[in-house]
Scaffold this active site. Sequence first.
Site, PDB file in Angstrom:
ATOM      1  NE  ARG A 115      -4.022   6.937  -4.372  1.00 42.99           N
ATOM      2  CZ  ARG A 115      -3.933   6.967  -5.714  1.00 42.99           C
ATOM      3  NH1 ARG A 115      -4.014   8.106  -6.331  1.00 42.99           N
ATOM      4  NH2 ARG A 115      -3.769   5.867  -6.407  1.00 42.99           N
ATOM      5  CB  THR A 116       1.029   4.346   0.124  1.00 48.35           C
ATOM      6  OG1 THR A 116      -0.359   4.015   0.164  1.00 48.35           O
ATOM      7  CG2 THR A 116       1.667   3.953   1.444  1.00 48.35           C
ATOM      8  CE  LYS A 165      21.781  -6.854  -8.826  1.00 49.68           C
ATOM      9  NZ  LYS A 165      22.949  -6.115  -8.292  1.00 49.68           N
ATOM     10  NE  ARG A 216       1.635  -0.450  -0.856  1.00 54.17           N
ATOM     11  CZ  ARG A 216       0.617   0.296  -1.303  1.00 54.17           C
ATOM     12  NH1 ARG A 216       0.406   0.430  -2.592  1.00 54.17           N
ATOM     13  NH2 ARG A 216      -0.192   0.905  -0.451  1.00 54.17           N
ATOM     14  CG  HIS A 244      -2.640  -0.012   3.344  1.00 53.65           C
ATOM     15  ND1 HIS A 244      -1.619   0.775   3.841  1.00 53.65           N
ATOM     16  CD2 HIS A 244      -2.849   0.416   2.060  1.00 53.65           C
ATOM     17  CE1 HIS A 244      -1.237   1.624   2.918  1.00 53.65           C
ATOM     18  NE2 HIS A 244      -1.959   1.422   1.819  1.00 53.65           N
TER      19      HIS A 244
END
Length: 313
Positions: free
Chosen positions: A54-55, A83, A104, A132
């Site tokens: 959703r985000t 890496k 995120r 959030h």
Amino acid sequence: MEKLRNLINITDLSTQEIEELIQVADDIVARPEHYQDICQHKKLATLFFEPSTRTRLSFEAAMLELGGSVLGFSSANSSSAAKGESVSDTIQTVGNYVDIIAMRHPKEGAPVVGASRTSVPIINAGDGGHFHPTQTLTDLLTIHRKKGRFDHLTIGLCGDLKFGRTVHSLIEAMTRYDSVEFVLISPNELQIPNYLKHLMDEAQVKWSETTDLETALPALDILYMTRVQKERFFNEADYIRLKDSYILDLDKLRHAQEELVIMHPLPRVNEIATEVDDDPRACYFFQALCGKHIRMALILFLLGITTGGTQNV
């Protein structure tokens, strides 16, 4: 030159700015054609070091509906983080390519590191069990559209209150409004962190703790359900023991108010039975739609773009 604005925590925004964002989000629904090209030639990077549906997709849909474009990655494995590249280096590099970044990360504080090195606005799209803020904006828009106010509300927060970053951010946001009361419903092992209890005490907000959802339900104006998050547990046995602590079904809802608003940041596992989805009090899919609208308003705000309409960001 104006100072660069980032959104790391919901308290980075004043209550007046939140109200203005809600006004713009509502105007977007009323006049979508006015916004369809407003971010033309602007680019958003979605840097998701942790899975999201959703985000990430609502950010991408938001930018596309504003007429902008999107680039980025949906997991750390598909970026140079695999890496060993640092967050700081990734942010500095990507900032050369885009106008705004939504990020995120599974580690608490990673967006703060990114914001210290960014040349473009950065949005915290969730950092571990910390914050959030754009989900909180989504929650606030949902509450405003369903209740028409932020004050004089009794809010039940149920499930994983220890690791649930959406709960943490919502508490930080709602303690700024009058006559808000929290009922904290969780197993003892997943109680709200102490710093948030101190925050509520300092704000003189009423709160109580219980392990019993059914007893708490009749007093609630809003019930905010959360899943027990497997990815936050170090011990799988603890997760298995706690994951079914609360399951909301129609039988339990017999004791709830007719005007109750049932919210959930999603994804759900089984903490809300699917039979609840058709109950008029279930608002979690509407909540997901609100997420797109408020993220559209936030992108405009952080880019400093005025709408030119009756509401300005």
